[in-house]
Design an enzyme around this catalytic site. Structure first.
Site, PDB file in Angstrom:
ATOM      1  N   HIS A   1      -3.557  -5.363   0.290  1.00  0.00           N
ATOM      2  CA  HIS A   1      -3.033  -6.040   1.473  1.00  0.00           C
ATOM      3  C   HIS A   1      -3.289  -7.539   1.390  1.00  0.00           C
ATOM      4  O   HIS A   1      -4.444  -7.982   1.395  1.00  0.00           O
ATOM      5  CB  HIS A   1      -3.714  -5.492   2.728  1.00  0.00           C
ATOM      6  CG  HIS A   1      -3.466  -4.038   2.977  1.00  0.00           C
ATOM      7  ND1 HIS A   1      -2.470  -3.582   3.806  1.00  0.00           N
ATOM      8  CD2 HIS A   1      -4.086  -2.934   2.480  1.00  0.00           C
ATOM      9  CE1 HIS A   1      -2.491  -2.247   3.831  1.00  0.00           C
ATOM     10  NE2 HIS A   1      -3.457  -1.832   3.034  1.00  0.00           N
TER      11      HIS A   1
ATOM     12  N   CYS B   1       0.846  -1.194   0.000  1.00  0.00           N
ATOM     13  CA  CYS B   1       0.000   0.000   0.000  1.00  0.00           C
ATOM     14  C   CYS B   1       0.890   1.256   0.000  1.00  0.00           C
ATOM     15  O   CYS B   1       1.519   1.561  -0.999  1.00  0.00           O
ATOM     16  CB  CYS B   1      -0.976  -0.046   1.172  1.00  0.00           C
ATOM     17  SG  CYS B   1      -2.411   1.032   0.968  1.00  0.00           S
TER      18      CYS B   1
ATOM     19  N   GLU C   1      -1.506  -9.424   3.666  1.00  0.00           N
ATOM     20  CA  GLU C   1      -1.112  -9.818   5.023  1.00  0.00           C
ATOM     21  C   GLU C   1      -2.247  -9.715   6.028  1.00  0.00           C
ATOM     22  O   GLU C   1      -2.088 -10.033   7.211  1.00  0.00           O
ATOM     23  CB  GLU C   1       0.061  -8.944   5.488  1.00  0.00           C
ATOM     24  CG  GLU C   1      -0.296  -7.565   6.027  1.00  0.00           C
ATOM     25  CD  GLU C   1      -0.734  -6.538   4.980  1.00  0.00           C
ATOM     26  OE1 GLU C   1      -1.053  -5.395   5.374  1.00  0.00           O
ATOM     27  OE2 GLU C   1      -0.763  -6.868   3.781  1.00  0.00           O
TER      28      GLU C   1
END
Length: 230
Positions: free
Chosen positions: A173, A87, A175
Site C-alpha cells: 500500500h 493488494c 496510498e
C-alpha cells in the site's frame, strides 16, 4: 476525465489517491461491492483503481460479485485503460490475466522493505532500489503472462508488476494515511499474530508523519506514470 475505483470493504478507501485524482482533474466514481453495487459501463471509465480487502480472489462461491469484477477488469485492460491494483486489487489483476493466487508462506503486516527489480526500460515504472512500504497481506500471486516484475521482498517474491504500458499491480500500500492505517488495525486486529514479518499494533501506528508523506509521494509518481500512458 473519469476515474473509478472498486471498493471491497468500507475501511479500505482511496487514501492519498483521492486528492491526486482530484488535482489531476478526474471526476471520481466508485463501486462498493460490499453494498451490492454494480460495475459501471466501461465507456464511463478512463482510469480504474482496484482497492484491497481481506477476502481472497478465490472466494467466488461466497462472493459471486467477484466474477463480475474480474470480467470488468479484463475488459478494461484489453481496452487499454490505465488500471492500478492494490493488494487484493493486484491479486485480482494477476488472477484475471492468467496468474495464480495462493497463500504466501509468511504474512507481511506493517512497515517493511521492498527492493526494485526489472529491466531499465522507460516504459516501466521504477521504484527506488530499496523502499519502505506499508504491507497487509497473507496471499501472493504468480505473474500473469507478459507481466514484468517491478519489486520483491525477502518474504514475498512478487511485490509489484507491470503488464503492458497501462497496468500496474502492487502487493503493498502506497496510498496509506494515518487514518487508513488506523482503520486497518481496528478492523483486522485479529490478523496481528506474531511472526517474523508481522509488526505489533503499537509499532504500526507509531510511524511518523514523514513516513506517510514519503509513501504517498511514490504513489503520486506512479499515478502520474499511468495517467501519462492514457
Amino acid at each position: 476525465m473519469r476515474a473509478h475505483y472498486f471498493q471491497h470493504v468500507p475501511f479500505e478507501g482511496l487514501g492519498s489517491i483521492e486528492p491526486w485524482l482530484q488535482g489531476a482533474g478526474y471526476a471520481i466514481g466508485c463501486t462498493r461491492f460490499f453494498a451490492g453495487e454494480s460495475v459501471p459501463r466501461l465507456e464511463d471509465v478512463d482510469f480504474l483503481v482496484v482497492m484491497g480487502g481481506p477476502m481472497s480472489v478465490n472466494d467466488e462461491a461466497q462472493l459471486p460479485w467477484l466474477r463480475a469484477e474480474k470480467a470488468f477488469i479484463r475488459r478494461a485492460i484489453e481496452a487499454g485503460k490505465p488500471v492500478l491494483g492494490i493488494c487484493l486489487g493486484a491479486q485480482l489483476i494477476a488472477d484475471t490475466m492468467g496468474g495464480r493466487v495462493f497463500p504466501n508462506a509468511l504474512k507481511e503486516i506493517g512497515w517493511l522493505q521492498i527492493e526494485a527489480t526489472g529491466p531499465a526500460d522507460a516504459a516501466l515504472f521504477r521504484f527506488a532500489p530499496a523502499l519502505g512500504v506499508f504491507q497487509w497481506h497473507g496471499e501472493t500471486f504468480t505473474l500473469p503472462p507478459g507481466a514484468v516484475q517491478l519489486a520483491r521482498s525477502t518474504a514475498c517474491e512478487n511485490q509489484a508488476f507491470q503488464l503492458g504500458a497501462t497496468v500496474i499491480g502492487l502487493q503493498f500500500h502506497l496510498e496509506t494515511t494515518p487514518d487508513s492505517a488506523r482503520a486497518l488495525v481496528e478492523n483486522c486486529r485479529d490478523e496481528l499474530v506474531p511472526g517474523p514479518w508481522v509488526q505489533a499494533e503499537a509499532e504500526i501506528l507509531a510511524a511518523p508523519p514523514g513516513r506517510y508523506r514519503a509513501l504517498n509521494e511514490v504513489m503520486s509518481e506512479l499515478l502520474f506514470h499511468l495517467h501519462s500512458c492514457r
